[in-house]
Design a protein around this motif. Structure first.
Motif, short mmCIF file in Angstrom:
data_model
loop_
_atom_site.label_atom_id
_atom_site.label_comp_id
_atom_site.label_asym_id
_atom_site.label_seq_id
_atom_site.Cartn_x
_atom_site.Cartn_y
_atom_site.Cartn_z
N THR A 169 -15.03 11.59 13.93
CA THR A 169 -13.70 12.22 14.25
C THR A 169 -12.47 11.39 14.02
OG1 THR A 169 -14.10 11.26 16.53
CG2 THR A 169 -14.86 13.53 16.32
N ASN A 170 -12.92 10.30 13.63
CA ASN A 170 -11.66 9.33 13.49
C ASN A 170 -11.04 9.10 11.96
OD1 ASN A 170 -10.92 8.31 16.13
ND2 ASN A 170 -12.93 7.47 16.22
N PHE A 171 -10.01 9.72 11.56
CA PHE A 171 -9.45 9.32 10.36
C PHE A 171 -8.02 8.96 10.43
CE2 PHE A 171 -7.08 10.58 6.69
CZ PHE A 171 -7.83 10.17 5.61
N LEU A 172 -7.67 7.83 9.87
CA LEU A 172 -6.18 7.40 9.76
C LEU A 172 -5.65 7.22 8.61
CD1 LEU A 172 -3.41 6.63 11.22
CD2 LEU A 172 -4.86 4.28 11.53
N ASP A 173 -4.76 7.76 7.97
CA ASP A 173 -3.99 7.28 6.85
C ASP A 173 -2.82 6.37 7.51
OD1 ASP A 173 -2.35 6.58 4.74
OD2 ASP A 173 -2.68 8.46 3.60
N LEU A 174 -2.80 5.06 7.64
CA LEU A 174 -1.68 4.59 8.11
C LEU A 174 -0.27 4.45 7.51
CD1 LEU A 174 -2.55 1.96 10.28
CD2 LEU A 174 -1.68 0.60 8.66
N ILE A 175 -0.27 4.62 6.25
CA ILE A 175 1.14 4.82 5.63
C ILE A 175 1.81 6.18 6.19
CG2 ILE A 175 2.15 4.82 3.57
CD1 ILE A 175 0.79 2.22 4.32
N ASN A 176 0.88 7.20 6.26
CA ASN A 176 1.33 8.69 6.60
C ASN A 176 1.79 8.57 7.93
OD1 ASN A 176 1.07 9.85 4.02
ND2 ASN A 176 -0.82 10.79 4.40
N GLU A 177 1.26 7.56 8.67
CA GLU A 177 1.61 7.40 10.07
C GLU A 177 2.58 6.42 10.36
OE1 GLU A 177 0.21 9.16 12.71
OE2 GLU A 177 -0.80 10.23 11.38
N ALA B 265 0.83 -1.19 0.13
CA ALA B 265 -0.08 0.14 -0.19
C ALA B 265 0.75 1.23 -0.08
CB ALA B 265 -0.76 -0.01 1.30
N THR B 266 0.33 2.36 -0.82
CA THR B 266 1.06 3.47 -1.11
C THR B 266 0.05 4.42 -0.07
OG1 THR B 266 -0.02 4.03 -2.89
CG2 THR B 266 2.44 3.33 -2.87
N SER B 267 -1.27 3.96 0.11
CA SER B 267 -2.08 4.60 1.03
C SER B 267 -3.18 3.90 1.31
CB SER B 267 -2.92 5.79 0.00
OG SER B 267 -3.95 6.42 0.65
N ALA B 268 -3.43 3.92 2.98
CA ALA B 268 -4.22 3.05 3.59
C ALA B 268 -5.16 3.78 4.49
CB ALA B 268 -3.57 1.86 4.28
N SER B 269 -6.24 4.27 4.04
CA SER B 269 -7.07 5.10 5.16
C SER B 269 -8.45 4.50 5.76
CB SER B 269 -7.51 6.24 4.21
OG SER B 269 -6.62 7.08 3.51
N PHE B 270 -8.42 4.77 6.77
CA PHE B 270 -9.58 4.28 7.80
C PHE B 270 -10.36 5.39 8.14
CE2 PHE B 270 -6.40 1.11 7.90
CZ PHE B 270 -7.01 -0.32 7.71
N SER B 271 -11.55 5.33 8.09
CA SER B 271 -12.38 6.58 8.64
C SER B 271 -13.65 5.81 9.25
CB SER B 271 -12.88 7.74 7.62
OG SER B 271 -13.77 8.64 8.14
N ASP B 272 -14.35 6.45 10.49
CA ASP B 272 -15.43 5.95 11.01
C ASP B 272 -16.49 6.93 10.57
OD1 ASP B 272 -14.99 8.46 12.67
OD2 ASP B 272 -15.17 7.07 14.67
N GLY B 273 -16.38 8.24 9.68
CA GLY B 273 -17.21 8.96 9.47
C GLY B 273 -17.51 10.10 10.36
#
Length: 162
Positions: free
Chosen positions: A57-65, A47-55
């Motif tokens: 307050t929670n948003f995470l781009d795992l790769i950027n982290e 993955a070059t990008s892997a985002s998770f969002s609960d819609g």
């Protein structure tokens, strides 16, 4: 008059049978015929990008982290997805990819191993070396607060072939 009463009895019965025996266009689960063949995904992906969002307050781009996500796909569509966040141990999930064909349209689908017999549909594209998956709300899960309980999330992954 007996003939007329038989007609009143027969017509509704015939209509009921006709409607109850008619078949909707059921979905088909296929590996070929969609925008790309599922077997074309065979191999290893990173993955070059892997985002998770609960819609909310929670948003995470795992790769950027600082995390990593890898995907290994068999030509049958069976796959293993390894998610390795930077702040906790990695974990692995698996399942099967296929096309859900419904009313002449193809929808990319994943049956996650944790939920046998149930699948979610996703937006998906494939080029020679890039594979993307985008899902709506509750198309995936992530433990945002690291308490051991996974919360429903939308997912968006971009992979490059290794």
């Amino acid at each position: 008059m007996k003939t007329l009463s038989n007609i009143f009895l027969f017509v509704p019965l015939f209509a009921f049978l006709l409607l109850s025996c008619s078949e909707d266009d059921p979905e088909e689960l296929v590996k070929e015929g969609g925008p790309f063949e599922i077997s074309a995904l065979a191999g290893s992906w990173e993955a070059t990008s892997a985002s998770f969002s609960d819609g909310n307050t929670n948003f995470l781009d795992l790769i950027n982290e600082g995390g990593t996500v890898t995907l290994t796909v068999q030509s049958s569509g069976r796959f293993t997805l390894t998610i390795n966040p930077s702040d906790r141990p990695s974990y692995t999930t698996s399942g099967e990819m296929f096309w859900e064909k419904f009313e002449g349209q193809y929808y990319f689908a994943i049956e996650w191993a944790n939920y046998p017999g149930d699948w979610d549909t996703y937006g998906a594209t494939l080029t020679s070396n890039t594979f993307t998956i985008n899902g709506g709300f509750e198309s995936g899960e992530y433990d945002f607060d690291n308490d051991g309980n996974f919360e429903s999330a939308s997912i968006s992954f971009t992979f490059v072939r290794c």
